[in-house]
Design an enzyme around this catalytic site. Structure first.
Site, PDB file in Angstrom:
ATOM      1  N   ASP A 252       0.822  -1.169  -0.024  1.00  0.00           N
ATOM      2  CA  ASP A 252       0.021  -0.001   0.072  1.00  0.00           C
ATOM      3  C   ASP A 252       0.889   1.180  -0.033  1.00  0.00           C
ATOM      4  OD1 ASP A 252      -2.475   1.424   0.124  1.00  0.00           O
ATOM      5  OD2 ASP A 252      -2.669   1.090   1.946  1.00  0.00           O
TER       6      ASP A 252
ATOM      7  N   LEU B  75      11.080 -20.308  -4.795  1.00  0.00           N
ATOM      8  CA  LEU B  75      10.253 -19.525  -4.359  1.00  0.00           C
ATOM      9  C   LEU B  75       8.879 -19.622  -4.966  1.00  0.00           C
ATOM     10  CD1 LEU B  75       9.410 -16.950  -2.356  1.00  0.00           C
ATOM     11  CD2 LEU B  75       9.906 -15.590  -4.249  1.00  0.00           C
TER      12      LEU B  75
ATOM     13  N   HIS C 190       2.408   3.598  -9.006  1.00  0.00           N
ATOM     14  CA  HIS C 190       2.299   2.159  -9.285  1.00  0.00           C
ATOM     15  C   HIS C 190       3.466   1.690 -10.010  1.00  0.00           C
ATOM     16  CE1 HIS C 190      -1.544   2.439  -7.703  1.00  0.00           C
ATOM     17  NE2 HIS C 190      -2.130   3.192  -8.675  1.00  0.00           N
TER      18      HIS C 190
END
Ligand code: IPE
Ligand code: IPE
Ligand code: MG
Length: 248
Positions: free
Chosen positions: A28, A139, A45
């Site tokens: 955020d 991962l 963004h």
């Protein structure tokens, strides 16, 4: 009352420098990062996508098994159409530019959330990326897209009810394990650490079931500024926490 625990605690306890097996991040603060610089929100963004690259690299280096990133919530459709389109465009760009490297690094790509509402070319790209990397052993990178925990839980309830109605499932056989096996996160390690950036202290409908015993960490850093060292610091702080699971 039975003395047996309702469910065994996850194998990975915190403390003593333990590395969390599964870390989730509510990324955020992109808009505020841009606003501080008098830039359009999309610039935040874009910079946020760079922070994703750093987080994925660092998570791999730390030996974290699964990293789940909240990229677009089921409530984010309330944003202006041009911002939604910018976010989807960035996701397309991220997939195109990163998938070869992710695959080469052994990353397993996976999505959670109801992605059926996304544009069809994006759905295809996401599914291809998941299939292509399904056998990798490094991962697991989980991207939450059109994800809402309440929606996820409602979908589980609906599928259990449908099976019970069809006579395939005895309602008395429904326990936490059965429930978990139908969550979008099925098969992932238990959530150990949940981080939210930007100073907000709420979960915004993210991983409500999975966070039951996760360690929560709220940091003031805006997501575009959250670099590899910030993730290392969070993991080190996790290693100093004591997890008790209701015991002593
Ligand atoms: C997080 O940053 C990115 C998404 C929710 C997609 P925000 O866009 O929420 O940034 P702020 O909260 O407005 O600063
Ligand atoms: C949560 O952030 C969703 C994502 C990070 C994708 P928001 O910025 O949408 O959350 P609220 O609206 O502040 O609760
Ligand atoms: Mg926000």
């Amino acid at each position: 009352m039975s003395s047996a625990p309702a469910r065994p605690e996850p194998a990975s306890g915190g403390g003593a420098g333990v590395v969390p097996r599964h870390v989730a991040i509510i990324m955020d603060g992109n808009g505020r990062w841009a606003k501080k610089r008098m830039l359009p929100r999309v610039a935040g963004h874009r910079k946020g996508a760079d922070a994703v690259r750093a987080a994925v690299r660092t998570a791999g280096e730390l030996g974290i098994e699964a990293l789940t990133l909240y990229a677009f919530s089921s409530e984010n459709w309330r944003r202006p159409a041009d911002e939604i389109s910018d976010l989807m465009g960035l996701l397309r760009h991220y997939l195109r530019s990163e998938i070869d490297e992710l695959d080469a690094n052994g990353v397993r790509f996976r999505i959670i959330g109801d992605h059926s509402r996304l544009e069809s070319d994006l759905v295809r790209m996401l599914e291809e990326a998941s299939e292509r990397t399904a056998h990798n052993r490094g991962l697991t990178l989980v991207i939450a897209l059109n994800y809402g925990a309440q929606d996820e839980l409602v979908r589980v309830a609906r599928s259990l009810a449908a099976d019970a109605k069809a006579g395939l499932l005895d309602p008395a056989a429904i326990d936490a394990e059965v429930f978990e096996s139908r969550l979008d996160t099925q098969g992932l390690p238990p959530l150990d650490l949940l981080i939210r950036t930007s100073g907000e202290t709420r979960l915004s409908n993210f991983l409500l079931w999975q966070a039951a015993y996760a360690e929560l960490m709220f940091v003031d850093t805006l997501w575009p500024d959250f670099n590899g060292d910030a993730l290392r610091d969070a993991v080190a702080a996790y290693g100093r926490r004591e997890r008790r699971y209701g015991g002593l």
